[in-house]
Design an enzyme around this catalytic site. Structure first.
Site, PDB file in Angstrom:
ATOM      1  N   ASN A 287     -33.543  -6.578  39.392  1.00 29.86           N
ATOM      2  CA  ASN A 287     -33.794  -6.884  40.806  1.00 29.86           C
ATOM      3  C   ASN A 287     -35.135  -6.298  41.244  1.00 29.86           C
ATOM      4  OD1 ASN A 287     -33.441  -4.147  41.290  1.00 29.86           O
ATOM      5  ND2 ASN A 287     -31.351  -4.360  42.015  1.00 29.86           N
ATOM      6  N   ASP A 551       3.857  31.976  34.312  1.00 33.67           N
ATOM      7  CA  ASP A 551       4.519  31.170  33.289  1.00 33.67           C
ATOM      8  C   ASP A 551       5.526  30.191  33.890  1.00 33.67           C
ATOM      9  OD1 ASP A 551       6.189  33.179  34.117  1.00 33.67           O
ATOM     10  OD2 ASP A 551       6.464  34.078  32.135  1.00 33.67           O
ATOM     11  N   GLY A 579      13.959  36.411  30.974  1.00 33.47           N
ATOM     12  CA  GLY A 579      14.196  36.484  32.408  1.00 33.47           C
ATOM     13  C   GLY A 579      14.539  35.099  32.925  1.00 33.47           C
ATOM     14  N   HIS A 603      15.006  35.561  41.295  1.00 34.72           N
ATOM     15  CA  HIS A 603      15.304  36.614  42.255  1.00 34.72           C
ATOM     16  C   HIS A 603      15.949  36.066  43.522  1.00 34.72           C
ATOM     17  CE1 HIS A 603      13.413  39.348  39.530  1.00 34.72           C
ATOM     18  NE2 HIS A 603      12.352  38.544  39.472  1.00 34.72           N
TER      19      HIS A 603
END
Length: 756
Positions: A287, A551, A579, A603
């Site tokens: 162009n 984690d 845990g 918890h």
């Protein structure tokens, strides 16, 4: 009776005009009030076209306006490269389409450099006021992102003429981006092509009620006319009698005005690659932007116009160009046609350089952003030439014009021109890249556990390419030295494994501030691990971005990308290991909470008293159902000589673990069964609480105890949850390495959320 010409013998423009006429007749038949338009004056619409490319998008709208003379009065203004002999005097094709051109404005200052572009805008601004004042349109239709269009929009806005901008909200490279967005800010109405463009316009503060998601007008024409019986004649007329369907290349490369020298370099490398590839190639002149003159010099220096494999042309009528792109073995360059119209046919495309950076593409487009030799482009040609992809309708479904005409007819000329504003978020697109195909995108995943430090190279599919495991040192200094050493080893190995490491993801126990990459304070299992900045030293040492999270959150991210959570809007993952932990996904996003302790699922209290938890409280799920809790109960039963099964001697030499408790329960030990029942009940009640608070649609159990807890937890939900939550499924995770995969997913999701 005079014989009527058959439909196939008609000019494509006539066919399109007839189609619009039939559409108009259908609309008229559906009107219940024949006098609907009585008393309502026609909307005077001025369509301004600057070049061959924008006319292909504007022509369908112009035909539509012309076919509804009772509603619209069409005025046509022609300017820009339409009127330049070197670019084919393309205004003639507008006249051949039987449009009356109200004004022709010579606005291009020759020079093909940056200064000439600025002077051209200035010249247009000098000439446009007289034309717009004379025509006095109700609305001006402007297309795209060219500097000529910026002059049009500026003049109309300053003269209080309403502007409809086509194809706003899109993202690409070069100065075109800035010009397109500037026109969008000047425009009063928008007809955009894609859902993402619509969202970009909203994010740019544009009023949603003035935005139409129409699709690209050129798709109305190309989707209805690209299956022509005479396409082989068109191919031969442009490429010679030996040219065949699918065995030629269409090349169209424009200068990038913000980096002219780089675009000239890429252009030369493209020509070298095409010469080496040795296929018939139809190449269009660039162009009129700054740098085009230099590109033409490169083309002539390489003898392209005399080369037997090449046909260099300045202009091709749009209907014929459609056929050539549709049946090409490949299209190459940086034209928007490659990332837009070619996708409708499934034509393979190689997009070169940065001019279309960010443009939405179908799977047919392969990006080559940069190259130092022609080899990379040649390799891309080998990958793409002759392929066929499914047709993509990202940019339209063939019904844009009727939508735009209705949008225009609904404009209330009495409403004020002043805009209203809003600021919604918007997401970025992703697409293919040649560098990503040549190398495997990968992440460096680090899992810092209480016992071991594990590092892995993880590829995009979630496969672990290589894993490193070392004992976790007890002191901070030794631990950081080991992390850096292992990561450096992995980065070095990744080169030989053909893996491109995009970043480092770290999973660690404790409470983490992921925004800063800091471990705020850790579990008792990892010593000297509070107020630790992990991001800065690792990023500085490796020269890579670093993401850090705990984690539990990494486990839920792993499920979201690689596991049962893929595509699920709201779900929870519960880790049942040493845990109890986990994470929450809500509205496809990970929940961290105001102080980064959301989803501390272990918890959640399920008893006002109960056994003491590692957090110092009592009655937590972790105190009942974790591996440590089960091991504690197993030791108690063993010490009391109760961990035995009838007919079996349970004098165990190895350390007592939760596995012994489960084994005893499965063999009929009632005491062990009671312990496990209580643990399952505690975990199940805790999960019921989660269901009642955040109402996820899925629960995923991860960790070594998941297979045991799955059925009991599902039973507790059916017994104790509200009716609306009783049908929620509990699934066991299929992922073997959730911590590593979750750490990797942080990298892969963010680092590949890039725009080309």
């Amino acid at each position: 009776m005079e014989k009527q010409p058959c439909a196939l013998s008609r000019n494509p423009h006539e066919l399109y005009y007839l189609k619009m006429q039939r559409s108009k007749e259908k609309m008229e038949r559906e009107k219940t009030d024949e006098n609907e338009y009585q008393g309502k004056r026609k909307l005077k619409v001025c369509v301004a076209t600057c070049n061959r490319a924008d006319y292909s998008k504007l022509a369908p709208i112009m035909f539509g306006l012309k076919s509804h003379p009772e509603e619209f009065e069409l005025e046509v203004v022609v300017l820009g490269s339409h009127l330049i002999d070197d670019y084919g005097n393309t205004f003639r094709m507008i006249e051949q389409d039987h449009f009356d051109i109200g004004s022709k404005l010579h606005t291009i200052v020759r020079g093909e450099d940056e200064a000439a572009m600025v002077e051209s805008v200035g010249l247009a601004l000098v000439k446009l006021p007289d034309v717009l004042q004379r025509l006095n349109p109700d609305i001006l239709v402007v297309h795209g992102d060219r500097f000529d269009a910026l002059a049009l929009a500026t003049a109309a806005a300053l003269m209080n003429i309403r502007i409809l901008h086509l194809e706003g909200g899109e993202v690409s490279g070069t100065i075109d981006d800035s010009i397109r967005h500037a026109i969008s800010k000047l425009a009063h109405y928008h007809a955009c092509c894609t859902r993402m463009a619509e969202q970009h316009l909203i994010a740019m503060c544009e009023d949603h009620s003035r935005i139409l998601l129409a699709g690209c007008p050129s798709y109305d024409k190309l989707l209805s006319t690209h299956h022509r019986d005479d396409y082989t004649d068109i191919i031969k007329s442009w490429l010679g009698d030996k040219a065949t369907d699918g065995d030629y290349i269409v090349a169209l490369q424009h200068p990038v005005t913000t980096d002219i020298q780089h675009s000239i370099k890429i252009y030369g490398l493209m020509l070298d690659a095409l010469i080496s590839f040795n296929k018939k190639t139809l190449i269009l002149f660039p162009n009129i932007d700054a740098g085009s003159k230099e590109m033409v010099r490169v083309m002539r220096k390489k003898g392209i116009e005399q080369h037997p494999n090449f046909r260099a042309v300045k202009h091709i009528p749009f209907e014929q160009f459609i056929q050539l792109v549709c049946h090409a073995g490949c299209m190459i360059g940086n034209s928007s046609c490659g990332v837009r119209e070619a996708g409708a046919f499934g034509t393979p495309v190689i997009n070169l350089g940065t001019r279309q950076t960010g443009r939405e593409t179908g799977e047919n487009v392969l990006h080559v952003r940069d190259a130092d030799t022609h080899n990379k482009i040649y390799h891309a040609l080998e990958l793409q030439f002759g392929k066929r992809y499914p047709g993509s309708k990202i940019y339209g479904d063939g019904n844009a014009v009727p939508r735009i005409l209705k949008f225009l007819s609904d404009i209330d000329l009495e409403e004020p021109l002043q805009k209203t504003f809003c600021f919604p978020p918007v997401k970025d697109p992703i697409s293919q890249d040649i560098d990503h195909i040549l190398e495997t995108q990968s992440a460096l995943a680090v899992d810092l556990g209480g016992t071991n430090l594990r590092v892995a190279i993880v590829c995009m599919r979630g496969n672990i390419v290589k894993k490193y495991t070392e004992p976790n040192p007890k002191t901070f200094e030794e631990r950081m030295r080991l992390i850096l050493k292992t990561c450096k080893d992995a980065v070095r190995d990744a080169v030989h494994l053909n893996c491109r490491i995009l970043g480092v993801g770290i999973s660690t126990g404790g409470r983490v501030n992921p925004q800063e990459g800091i471990v705020l304070h850790s579990t008792k299992l990892i010593h000297e691990w509070s107020s630790v900045d992990l991001r800065t030293p690792i990023s500085d040492a490796l020269g890579l971005p670093v993401w850090v999270d705990n984690d539990g959150n990494c486990a839920v991210l792993a499920e979201k990308k690689f596991g049962h959570g893929r595509g699920v809007e709201n779900f929870v993952t519960v880790i049942t290991g040493t845990g109890i932990g986990g994470g929450l996904i809500h509205n496809h996003e990970l929940i961290h909470g105001s102080t980064f302790c959301a989803a501390e699922l272990g918890h959640i209290k399920v008893s006002l008293e109960g056994p003491e938890c590692s957090c110092g409280s009592q009655g937590c799920i972790e105190a009942f159902a974790s591996g440590m809790a089960l091991q504690r109960e197993a030791k108690r039963l063993h010490d009391e000589d109760l961990l035995k099964v009838e007919g079996m001697d349970m004098n165990l030499a190895e350390p007592i673990t939760a596995a012994h408790l489960i084994s005893a329960a499965r063999n009929g030990n009632s005491k062990a069964n009671a312990v496990l029942h209580k643990a399952s009940m505690a975990l199940g009640v805790g999960i019921v609480n989660i269901l009642h608070i955040v109402n996820p649609s899925l629960v995923i159990l991860s960790g070594v105890l998941a297979s045991y807890y799955q059925a009991p937890v599902q039973d507790v939900i059916k017994e104790r949850a509200l009716v609306s939550a009783q049908s929620i499924k509990v699934l066991k995770s299929d992922l073997e390495e959730p911590a590593l995969l979750g750490a990797a997913s942080m990298v892969l999701d963010y680092a590949t959320r890039r725009t080309y």
